[in-house]
Design a protein around this motif. Sequence first.
Motif, short mmCIF file in Angstrom:
data_model
loop_
_atom_site.label_atom_id
_atom_site.label_comp_id
_atom_site.label_asym_id
_atom_site.label_seq_id
_atom_site.Cartn_x
_atom_site.Cartn_y
_atom_site.Cartn_z
N ASP A 131 -56.10 24.05 -23.81
CA ASP A 131 -56.82 25.22 -23.35
C ASP A 131 -58.32 24.94 -23.32
O ASP A 131 -58.79 23.91 -23.80
CB ASP A 131 -56.50 26.45 -24.20
CG ASP A 131 -56.90 26.26 -25.64
OD1 ASP A 131 -58.02 25.79 -25.90
OD2 ASP A 131 -56.08 26.56 -26.52
N PHE A 170 -60.81 26.35 -24.87
CA PHE A 170 -61.47 26.30 -26.17
C PHE A 170 -61.38 24.91 -26.79
O PHE A 170 -62.36 24.38 -27.30
CB PHE A 170 -60.86 27.34 -27.12
CG PHE A 170 -61.12 28.76 -26.71
CD1 PHE A 170 -62.30 29.39 -27.08
CD2 PHE A 170 -60.19 29.45 -25.94
CE1 PHE A 170 -62.54 30.71 -26.71
CE2 PHE A 170 -60.43 30.76 -25.57
CZ PHE A 170 -61.61 31.39 -25.95
N GLN A 171 -60.19 24.35 -26.69
CA GLN A 171 -60.00 23.00 -27.21
C GLN A 171 -60.78 22.00 -26.39
O GLN A 171 -61.40 21.08 -26.93
CB GLN A 171 -58.51 22.65 -27.11
CG GLN A 171 -57.82 22.35 -28.41
CD GLN A 171 -56.37 21.99 -28.15
OE1 GLN A 171 -55.60 22.83 -27.65
NE2 GLN A 171 -56.00 20.77 -28.46
N ILE A 230 -63.51 22.18 -24.68
CA ILE A 230 -64.96 22.10 -24.86
C ILE A 230 -65.37 21.83 -26.30
O ILE A 230 -66.55 21.73 -26.60
CB ILE A 230 -65.66 23.39 -24.38
CG1 ILE A 230 -65.26 24.56 -25.26
CG2 ILE A 230 -65.34 23.67 -22.93
CD1 ILE A 230 -66.20 25.73 -25.14
N ALA A 231 -64.39 21.71 -27.18
CA ALA A 231 -64.71 21.47 -28.58
C ALA A 231 -65.33 20.09 -28.80
O ALA A 231 -66.11 19.89 -29.72
CB ALA A 231 -63.46 21.62 -29.45
N ARG A 267 -68.08 17.94 -23.34
CA ARG A 267 -69.13 18.85 -22.85
C ARG A 267 -70.13 18.07 -22.01
O ARG A 267 -70.59 18.55 -20.96
CB ARG A 267 -69.82 19.54 -24.03
CG ARG A 267 -68.92 20.54 -24.74
CD ARG A 267 -69.71 21.53 -25.58
NE ARG A 267 -70.42 20.92 -26.70
CZ ARG A 267 -69.90 20.65 -27.88
NH1 ARG A 267 -68.63 20.91 -28.10
NH2 ARG A 267 -70.62 20.11 -28.84
N LEU A 309 -68.68 17.57 -18.57
CA LEU A 309 -68.79 18.74 -17.71
C LEU A 309 -70.18 18.83 -17.10
O LEU A 309 -70.32 19.10 -15.90
CB LEU A 309 -68.47 20.01 -18.51
CG LEU A 309 -67.01 20.16 -18.95
CD1 LEU A 309 -66.82 21.46 -19.72
CD2 LEU A 309 -66.08 20.11 -17.76
N ARG A 310 -71.19 18.59 -17.91
CA ARG A 310 -72.55 18.62 -17.40
C ARG A 310 -72.74 17.60 -16.28
O ARG A 310 -73.31 17.88 -15.24
CB ARG A 310 -73.56 18.29 -18.53
CG ARG A 310 -73.91 19.45 -19.39
CD ARG A 310 -74.80 20.43 -18.64
NE ARG A 310 -74.97 21.66 -19.40
CZ ARG A 310 -76.11 22.03 -19.97
NH1 ARG A 310 -77.17 21.28 -19.87
NH2 ARG A 310 -76.16 23.16 -20.64
N ALA A 324 -71.03 18.55 -13.09
CA ALA A 324 -71.35 19.87 -12.56
C ALA A 324 -71.95 19.76 -11.17
O ALA A 324 -71.59 20.51 -10.27
CB ALA A 324 -72.30 20.60 -13.49
N ASP A 325 -72.86 18.82 -11.01
CA ASP A 325 -73.55 18.72 -9.73
C ASP A 325 -73.03 17.61 -8.84
O ASP A 325 -73.07 17.69 -7.63
CB ASP A 325 -75.05 18.51 -9.99
CG ASP A 325 -75.66 19.68 -10.72
OD1 ASP A 325 -75.57 20.79 -10.18
OD2 ASP A 325 -76.19 19.49 -11.82
N LEU A 330 -66.38 19.14 -11.29
CA LEU A 330 -66.22 20.35 -12.10
C LEU A 330 -65.43 21.44 -11.39
O LEU A 330 -65.53 21.58 -10.17
CB LEU A 330 -67.60 20.92 -12.45
CG LEU A 330 -67.62 22.21 -13.26
CD1 LEU A 330 -67.16 21.94 -14.67
CD2 LEU A 330 -69.01 22.82 -13.24
N PRO A 378 -65.26 25.27 -12.44
CA PRO A 378 -65.79 26.16 -13.48
C PRO A 378 -64.94 27.39 -13.81
O PRO A 378 -65.15 28.01 -14.84
CB PRO A 378 -67.14 26.57 -12.92
CG PRO A 378 -67.00 26.45 -11.45
CD PRO A 378 -65.99 25.38 -11.19
N LEU A 389 -63.88 28.64 -17.29
CA LEU A 389 -64.92 29.04 -18.23
C LEU A 389 -65.02 30.56 -18.33
O LEU A 389 -65.59 31.11 -19.26
CB LEU A 389 -66.27 28.46 -17.82
CG LEU A 389 -66.39 26.94 -17.97
CD1 LEU A 389 -67.75 26.46 -17.50
CD2 LEU A 389 -66.16 26.52 -19.42
N ARG A 390 -64.46 31.20 -17.32
CA ARG A 390 -64.46 32.66 -17.33
C ARG A 390 -63.73 33.19 -18.57
O ARG A 390 -64.13 34.21 -19.16
CB ARG A 390 -63.76 33.19 -16.08
CG ARG A 390 -64.51 34.26 -15.38
CD ARG A 390 -63.77 34.67 -14.14
NE ARG A 390 -64.45 34.25 -12.91
CZ ARG A 390 -65.50 34.85 -12.40
NH1 ARG A 390 -66.03 35.89 -13.00
NH2 ARG A 390 -66.05 34.43 -11.28
N LEU A 400 -63.66 31.89 -21.47
CA LEU A 400 -64.63 31.79 -22.55
C LEU A 400 -65.61 32.94 -22.50
O LEU A 400 -65.92 33.58 -23.50
CB LEU A 400 -65.39 30.47 -22.38
CG LEU A 400 -65.51 29.55 -23.57
CD1 LEU A 400 -66.49 28.45 -23.25
CD2 LEU A 400 -65.94 30.31 -24.80
#
Lengths: 118, 118
Positions: free
Chosen positions: B8, B10-11, B13-14, B19, B22-23, B26-27, B72, B74, B77-78, B80
């Motif tokens: 999921d 939460f897991q 992005i832990a 993380r 993802l950054r 992203a672009d 990405l 996104p 993330l909603r 979250l």
Amino acid sequence: MNSAPKHDVFQAIADPTRRKLLRLLADQEMPVTAISSHFPMSRTAVSKHLRVLAEAGLVKDKKIGRETRYHLQPEPLRELKDWLAYYERFWDNKLNLLKLLVEADDLDNIKPTGPKSL
Amino acid sequence: MNSAPKHDVFQAIADPTRRKLLRLLADQEMPVTAISSHFPMSRTAVSKHLRVLAEAGLVKDKKIGRETRYHLQPEPLRELKDWLAYYERFWDNKLNLLKLLVEADDLDNIKPTGPKSL
DNA sequence: ATAATATGAAACCATATGGTTTCAAGTTTG
DNA sequence: CAAACTTGAAACCATATGGTTTCATATTAT
């Protein structure tokens, strides 16, 4: 003085049991035994989850006689919110733009770099 | 058809590496080798992180010739964001109230149950 | 004082996690 | 076709994680 947190917020909320704990402690302040009655695991297991949350600063304990009461401490969630904020431009829409305007401390901080820049 | 996600959000992005992934994605849309050059670990390790992200729906891959490009996604993330929304009432303030007003689909959804209810 | 209650610490266990190296297979490229 | 490139799968490993049971200690009640 060593405030180096062993567990960070991201890790802390990764576990579903800990998310339930946060919900439970959001409105009420509760002692461990009462808390653990809401979970299908031993009291000690719950106690360990509480420690992880405490290490992340998401929960604080207060000793009252022989019991230890825990309650939510929401501040660290701000880090999560800030992290998320970066990605909000990706589901850009009018409401979001308004929020950006509302939230911006400094108008120069608004980056209209989203897909549909206006 | 089995859309039961093994990991999921939460897991997913832990982990700090994820993380950062993802950054990075992203672009830009990037192939695995290029991605892994940004991390101090083996390409296969990065590949496994990418799989976890993919399983959480946070990243999508696209095969271009011999390379696999990741980018990405996104939307998850909603979840979250929604989770966080529950706790925002705890760092209640005027801007937050305005946001609640702006975001509420239904005016009856606004719960002025915060500490300083107005 | 003794018994009961509330809690955390410790030792232990199975599985998950994050990493490695090696290997096989699908694309280009020469 | 053969060589090089890009990738994922597999086997493996050390440590972290989430749980258990048992024990020690502090507080309250009888």
